[in-house]
Motif scaffolding. Structure first.
Motif, mmCIF file in Angstrom:
data_model
loop_
_atom_site.group_PDB
_atom_site.id
_atom_site.type_symbol
_atom_site.label_atom_id
_atom_site.label_comp_id
_atom_site.label_asym_id
_atom_site.label_seq_id
_atom_site.Cartn_x
_atom_site.Cartn_y
_atom_site.Cartn_z
ATOM 1 N N UNK A 49 40.293 30.033 36.017
ATOM 2 C CA UNK A 49 39.415 29.048 36.644
ATOM 3 C C UNK A 49 39.193 27.883 35.690
ATOM 4 N N UNK A 50 39.062 26.666 36.214
ATOM 5 C CA UNK A 50 38.885 25.494 35.346
ATOM 6 C C UNK A 50 37.491 25.452 34.724
ATOM 7 N N UNK A 51 37.356 24.780 33.580
ATOM 8 C CA UNK A 51 36.066 24.740 32.873
ATOM 9 C C UNK A 51 34.932 24.123 33.677
ATOM 10 N N UNK A 52 35.250 23.206 34.614
ATOM 11 C CA UNK A 52 34.169 22.516 35.313
ATOM 12 C C UNK A 52 33.336 23.447 36.179
ATOM 13 N N UNK A 53 33.854 24.644 36.503
ATOM 14 C CA UNK A 53 33.025 25.576 37.268
ATOM 15 C C UNK A 53 31.840 26.083 36.457
ATOM 16 N N UNK A 54 31.905 25.970 35.132
ATOM 17 C CA UNK A 54 30.757 26.353 34.299
ATOM 18 C C UNK A 54 29.656 25.295 34.320
ATOM 19 N N UNK A 55 29.959 24.145 34.859
ATOM 20 C CA UNK A 55 28.938 23.104 34.966
ATOM 21 C C UNK A 55 27.905 23.450 36.033
ATOM 22 N N UNK A 56 28.292 24.251 37.000
ATOM 23 C CA UNK A 56 27.371 24.636 38.074
ATOM 24 C C UNK A 56 26.847 26.064 37.926
ATOM 25 N N UNK A 57 27.595 26.909 37.189
ATOM 26 C CA UNK A 57 27.119 28.268 36.923
ATOM 27 C C UNK A 57 27.753 28.762 35.631
ATOM 28 N N UNK A 58 26.980 29.408 34.750
ATOM 29 C CA UNK A 58 27.502 29.797 33.430
ATOM 30 C C UNK A 58 28.686 30.748 33.464
ATOM 31 N N UNK A 59 28.860 31.512 34.534
ATOM 32 C CA UNK A 59 30.002 32.416 34.596
ATOM 33 C C UNK A 59 31.314 31.674 34.853
ATOM 34 N N UNK A 60 31.233 30.519 35.464
ATOM 35 C CA UNK A 60 32.421 29.712 35.693
ATOM 36 C C UNK A 60 33.424 30.327 36.639
ATOM 37 N N UNK A 61 32.939 31.120 37.602
ATOM 38 C CA UNK A 61 33.816 31.777 38.566
ATOM 39 C C UNK A 61 33.612 31.188 39.962
ATOM 40 N N UNK A 62 34.505 31.541 40.861
ATOM 41 C CA UNK A 62 34.360 31.142 42.255
ATOM 42 C C UNK A 62 34.449 32.392 43.129
ATOM 43 N N UNK A 63 33.771 32.377 44.276
ATOM 44 C CA UNK A 63 33.061 31.251 44.864
ATOM 45 C C UNK A 63 31.677 31.040 44.272
ATOM 46 N N UNK A 64 31.230 29.801 44.371
ATOM 47 C CA UNK A 64 29.854 29.432 44.089
ATOM 48 C C UNK A 64 29.342 28.660 45.291
ATOM 49 N N UNK A 65 28.150 28.986 45.730
ATOM 50 C CA UNK A 65 27.548 28.263 46.845
ATOM 51 C C UNK A 65 26.275 27.584 46.354
ATOM 52 N N UNK A 66 26.264 26.269 46.427
ATOM 53 C CA UNK A 66 25.029 25.518 46.190
ATOM 54 C C UNK A 66 24.317 25.393 47.529
ATOM 55 N N UNK A 67 23.139 25.986 47.622
ATOM 56 C CA UNK A 67 22.397 25.947 48.873
ATOM 57 C C UNK A 67 21.851 24.551 49.120
ATOM 58 N N UNK A 68 21.375 24.323 50.351
ATOM 59 C CA UNK A 68 20.849 23.006 50.708
ATOM 60 C C UNK A 68 19.665 22.611 49.837
ATOM 61 N N UNK A 69 18.947 23.607 49.281
ATOM 62 C CA UNK A 69 17.803 23.287 48.419
ATOM 63 C C UNK A 69 18.155 23.350 46.934
#
Length: 236
Positions: A49-69
């Motif tokens: 997985x690319x490093x930028x996934x760690x910008x949204x979650x420290x595990x840096x894995x997918x899937x990641x879901x950012x909720x509406x809130x």
């Protein structure tokens, strides 16, 4: 507040289990944002997985879901449950009878995510070991792999796939007339095992028909068009 901030955002990685979450979003037919990420194509991070996934979650894995809130949710089981409980207002994806209840859903989801993962992951590791072994010891590693498959991983996978086949019964989907959370979650280990030839799906006729039925759904086809690849045959 911008319209994009009111929608959930899926961080989707090519050739990964986040494909099943993308499929679920398409089934729910709700507005959402899609952030596409690609595995490394060369060097020490090839297929990672690319490093930028760690910008949204420290595990840096997918899937990641950012909720509406703005909350970031990880783990496919949790994401699928959140999406269905939040957006499935009609209950279409929650099972259609007393037998297709939350207990059955949880059992099948955990079987797919935990129980099947052990022999499946071991098979994947051995496949990669055979690929990465120096040519002069590769035949030996291959023989060891075949023995492990014969003695352990093969029988285990057969046990679980036969169980899933039997659990379908006369239903179109594991949760009844429409796919439920269990169907979305089961799809990935089935695809992983089939694409890597860990199992012969035609040995499990009901499961084979179920898999084709899932992939014939318009929402699955849309998710494949919107995603960025779903080849699960990892090569070093």
């Amino acid at each position: 507040m911008a319209d994009s901030e009111l929608k959930p955002t899926l961080h989707h990685l090519n050739n990964s289990q986040s494909q099943r979450i993308l499929w679920l979003l398409e089934e729910l037919d709700i507005p959402y944002n899609l952030s596409l990420h690609k595995r490394g194509e060369s060097g020490p991070n090839k297929a990672r997985a690319p490093p930028e996934l760690k910008e949204t979650h420290p595990l840096g894995k997918a899937p990641q879901l950012e909720t509406a809130d703005g909350r970031v949710v990880v783990e496919s089981l949790v994401i699928a449950r959140y999406l269905i409980e939040t957006y499935d207002k009609s209950g279409k994806f929650r099972g259609d009878s007393a037998a297709n209840d939350w207990i059955r859903d949880d059992e099948l989801c955990n079987l797919a995510s935990a129980t099947i993962s052990a022999p499946m992951t071991l098979e994947l590791v051995f496949n990669l070991l055979v690929q990465s072994s120096p040519f002069f010891i590769r035949p030996l590693v291959s023989v060891i792999h075949k023995q492990v498959y014969k003695a352990f991983t093969g029988p285990e996978l057969d046990l679980y796939f036969q169980y899933l086949n039997d659990q379908l019964g006369d239903q179109d989907y594991f949760m009844g007339t429409s796919p439920g959370r269990a169907d979305f979650i089961i799809s990935w280990p089935v695809d992983m095992c089939v694409q890597n030839q860990f199992v012969d799906l035609e040995k499990y006729p009901k499961l084979a028909v179920w898999s084709r039925r899932c992939q014939d759904r318009p929402a699955w086809k849309r998710s494949m068009e919107k995603g960025n690849g779903y080849s699960l045959q990892f090569k070093l």
